[in-house]
Write a protein that holds these residues in place. Structure first.
Motif, short mmCIF file in Angstrom:
data_model
loop_
_atom_site.label_atom_id
_atom_site.label_comp_id
_atom_site.label_asym_id
_atom_site.label_seq_id
_atom_site.Cartn_x
_atom_site.Cartn_y
_atom_site.Cartn_z
N PHE A 1 0.87 -1.17 0.00
CA PHE A 1 0.00 0.00 0.00
C PHE A 1 0.90 1.22 0.00
CE2 PHE A 1 -1.60 3.44 2.79
CZ PHE A 1 -2.60 3.94 1.95
N VAL A 2 0.69 2.11 -0.97
CA VAL A 2 1.41 3.38 -0.99
C VAL A 2 0.42 4.49 -1.24
CG1 VAL A 2 3.57 2.33 -1.79
CG2 VAL A 2 1.98 3.29 -3.46
N CYS A 3 0.75 5.67 -0.79
CA CYS A 3 -0.08 6.84 -1.05
C CYS A 3 0.83 8.05 -1.13
CB CYS A 3 -1.16 7.02 0.01
SG CYS A 3 -0.54 7.38 1.67
N GLY A 4 0.24 9.18 -1.41
CA GLY A 4 1.01 10.40 -1.49
C GLY A 4 1.17 11.07 -0.14
N LEU B 1 -10.45 -0.03 3.72
CA LEU B 1 -9.73 -0.57 2.57
C LEU B 1 -8.49 -1.33 3.01
CD1 LEU B 1 -9.88 2.49 0.13
CD2 LEU B 1 -11.28 0.41 0.05
N LEU B 2 -7.77 -0.79 3.96
CA LEU B 2 -6.57 -1.45 4.47
C LEU B 2 -6.91 -2.76 5.16
CD1 LEU B 2 -4.67 1.69 5.78
CD2 LEU B 2 -3.95 0.22 3.89
N ASP B 3 -8.01 -2.78 5.90
CA ASP B 3 -8.43 -4.02 6.58
C ASP B 3 -8.80 -5.09 5.57
OD1 ASP B 3 -8.05 -2.98 9.10
OD2 ASP B 3 -10.15 -2.41 9.39
N VAL B 4 -9.42 -4.70 4.47
CA VAL B 4 -9.83 -5.67 3.45
C VAL B 4 -8.63 -6.15 2.64
CG1 VAL B 4 -11.17 -5.97 1.32
CG2 VAL B 4 -12.19 -4.80 3.28
N ALA B 5 -7.76 -5.22 2.25
CA ALA B 5 -6.64 -5.58 1.38
C ALA B 5 -5.51 -6.29 2.11
CB ALA B 5 -6.09 -4.32 0.71
N THR B 6 -5.36 -6.04 3.41
CA THR B 6 -4.27 -6.59 4.23
C THR B 6 -2.94 -6.58 3.49
OG1 THR B 6 -4.78 -8.88 3.55
CG2 THR B 6 -5.84 -8.04 5.56
N PRO B 7 -2.46 -5.40 3.10
CA PRO B 7 -1.18 -5.34 2.39
C PRO B 7 -0.04 -5.83 3.27
CG PRO B 7 -1.86 -3.16 3.09
CD PRO B 7 -3.02 -4.07 3.35
N ASP B 8 0.99 -6.34 2.63
CA ASP B 8 2.16 -6.81 3.37
C ASP B 8 2.96 -5.65 3.95
OD1 ASP B 8 2.18 -9.82 2.78
OD2 ASP B 8 1.98 -8.96 0.78
N VAL B 9 2.99 -4.54 3.23
CA VAL B 9 3.77 -3.37 3.66
C VAL B 9 3.00 -2.11 3.28
CG1 VAL B 9 5.94 -2.11 3.42
CG2 VAL B 9 5.96 -4.60 3.39
N GLY B 10 2.96 -1.15 4.22
CA GLY B 10 2.34 0.14 3.95
C GLY B 10 3.38 1.25 4.03
N ILE B 11 3.37 2.14 3.03
CA ILE B 11 4.36 3.22 2.94
C ILE B 11 3.62 4.53 2.73
CG2 ILE B 11 6.39 4.08 1.70
CD1 ILE B 11 6.72 1.16 0.62
N VAL B 12 3.90 5.52 3.57
CA VAL B 12 3.29 6.84 3.42
C VAL B 12 4.38 7.90 3.43
CG1 VAL B 12 1.18 6.07 4.60
CG2 VAL B 12 2.94 7.30 5.90
N ASN B 13 4.13 8.98 2.70
CA ASN B 13 5.01 10.15 2.79
C ASN B 13 4.46 11.07 3.86
OD1 ASN B 13 7.00 12.16 2.09
ND2 ASN B 13 5.31 13.28 1.14
N VAL C 1 7.98 7.88 5.15
CA VAL C 1 8.99 8.59 4.37
C VAL C 1 9.06 10.03 4.86
CG1 VAL C 1 9.50 9.47 2.06
CG2 VAL C 1 8.77 7.09 2.36
N LEU C 2 10.28 10.50 5.11
CA LEU C 2 10.47 11.84 5.65
C LEU C 2 11.29 12.74 4.74
CD1 LEU C 2 11.26 11.03 9.41
CD2 LEU C 2 9.04 11.50 8.36
N ALA C 3 11.71 12.24 3.59
CA ALA C 3 12.53 13.04 2.67
C ALA C 3 11.62 13.98 1.90
CB ALA C 3 13.30 12.13 1.73
N ASN C 4 11.20 15.05 2.54
CA ASN C 4 10.30 16.00 1.89
C ASN C 4 10.60 17.43 2.37
OD1 ASN C 4 8.60 16.50 4.35
ND2 ASN C 4 8.06 14.35 4.06
N ASN C 5 9.85 18.38 1.84
CA ASN C 5 10.15 19.79 2.08
C ASN C 5 9.42 20.37 3.28
OD1 ASN C 5 7.81 19.40 0.40
ND2 ASN C 5 7.76 21.60 0.01
N HIS C 6 8.94 19.53 4.21
CA HIS C 6 8.29 20.05 5.41
C HIS C 6 8.80 19.43 6.71
CE1 HIS C 6 5.45 22.83 3.62
NE2 HIS C 6 5.21 21.93 2.69
N VAL C 7 9.61 18.39 6.63
CA VAL C 7 10.00 17.69 7.85
C VAL C 7 10.94 18.53 8.72
CG1 VAL C 7 12.03 16.48 6.95
CG2 VAL C 7 10.62 15.39 8.71
N LEU C 8 11.61 19.53 8.14
CA LEU C 8 12.46 20.44 8.91
C LEU C 8 11.84 21.83 9.03
CD1 LEU C 8 14.77 18.22 8.17
CD2 LEU C 8 16.31 20.09 8.72
#
Length: 387
Positions: free
Chosen positions: A9-12, A70-82, A120-127
């Motif tokens: 599972f990935v999203c923006g 959706l996440l409960d139904v799909a049960t992805p192996d790995v979830g990644i969010v920015n 994921v933290l490599a973005n223009n708001h984490v600092l």
């Protein structure tokens, strides 16, 4: 589902600061230093003005809404969010920035409720609140049991991939990078002696070669490599040629999925050498309701991406995209006409793939539904057009 596949599972962008933080149980200081808005609660009022009252304080699950089902139904192996938010009580606004995002650390359940495996933290708001704010962000996520990629207390930490073991025996390795083109200041780059983000100054062949060298050093048999990149502008569908070539170089070097983000709406999709490239996943959670100016992009519509790959090779098998709609800072199911709009838009802007709209509103992409790449993507001419 068999053990021979891995589903991701990935999203923006997941932005939990500012107005979002204000509707949670532990709102932080609402003071802002924006040109037109001085109080984060103004973003709550803007959202309410277009879609009705928000019953603040809301529970942590409120923001994710239908996405949790959706996440409960799909049960992805790995979830990644920015995660495009600092998590801090700091008041040290980064100088020279027009917008700053922060969430109070006590509101971290609004993130953990979705059970992401990697933030994921490599973005223009984490600092946005300096290196002290980054340290508090890292400490909060670590205490919450969440893996991070793309930022750290040193360059070694920032560029180190997050490794998630999967039931097939290997790992999903998430390497996160932040490009200057997304607005990340060069001074935010992590060094051997300084915290920061995994920063890439450009999308040149030289930079791609350095990333590929990292991939080759870290990847083992049975591993799936995701390169998550914060790149590009906020609006518009065209993808610059250098971004396309950079993504292709990553795949040539061993990446199995390129997970792009930064744009406020979904951007083109392509399949290159049996690997999926998402050039821009769009926003997922934010406080942008009621902000006008770019209505033609329908940034109220969001996509949850479920990517299935072969466990042994990382080969792309299928992509299911579920459209959602943000209303009252909550993700809800979309009317069929909105799913139709999203399908038509992605079909139009993605030159090499042809997603299918399923009866339930899901957008399905399978390798067999690829189109031949346009001439511009088969050529090495630097004047070629973009996707």
């Amino acid at each position: 589902m068999t053990s021979s596949v891995v589903t991701l599972f990935v999203c923006g962008d997941v932005m939990l600061g500012r107005g979002v933080d204000q509707i949670l149980a532990h709102p932080g200081d609402p003071v802002l230093r924006e040109t037109c808005v001085a109080d984060a609660r103004a973003y709550v009022r803007m959202a309410e003005s277009v879609n009705g009252p928000i019953p603040a304080p809301v529970p942590p699950s409120w923001l994710w809404g239908e996405a949790l089902r959706l996440l409960d139904v799909a049960t992805p192996d790995v979830g990644i969010v920015n995660l495009e938010t600092s998590i801090t009580r700091s008041d040290a606004f980064a100088p020279g920035k027009a917008v700053h995002y922060r969430m109070h650390p006590a509101n971290v359940p609004a993130l953990t409720v979705a059970r992401p495996d990697v933030c994921v933290l490599a973005n223009n708001h984490v600092l946005d609140f300096g290196r002290a704010g980054l340290a508090e962000t890292l400490d909060t996520l670590e205490r919450s049991g969440l893996r991070v990629a793309g930022a750290g207390r040193s360059a070694d930490e920032a560029y180190r991939p997050a490794a998630v073991p999967v039931r097939t025996g290997g790992h999903v390795l998430v390497l996160a990078l932040g490009a200057s083109s997304s607005g990340i200041p060069s001074g935010w780059a992590a060094t051997a002696a300084r915290s920061g983000v995994a920063h890439i100054p450009d999308l040149s062949a030289t930079t791609a070669a350095a990333v590929v060298e990292r991939i080759r050093r870290m990847k083992r048999a049975g591993d799936i490599v995701v390169v998550s990149v914060h790149w590009g502008s906020n609006w518009g569908y065209p993808v610059p040629c250098e971004q396309i070539r950079f993504a292709h170089a990553l795949v040539d070097g061993g990446a199995d999925l390129v997970h792009g983000h930064s744009s406020h709406h979904p951007r083109p999709i392509e399949v290159y050498r049996q690997r999926l490239v998402l050039h821009g996943c769009g926003d997922f959670i934010d406080d942008y309701e009621g902000i006008s100016g770019y209505e033609e992009y329908r940034d109220d519509l969001r996509l949850a991406y479920f990517v299935t790959v072969a466990a042994d090779t990382g080969r792309f098998l299928d992509l299911r995209m579920v459209p959602l709609r943000s209303r009252r800072m909550r993700l809800e199911p979309v009317p069929h006409q909105d799913a139709t709009w999203m399908h038509a838009t992605l079909d139009r802007v993605s030159a090499t793939v042809h997603p299918v709209l399923e009866p339930d509103g899901t957008l399905l992409l399978e390798p067999s539904r690829q189109r031949p790449p346009p001439r511009s993507l088969r050529s090495e001419d630097p004047a070629d057009g973009a996707l």
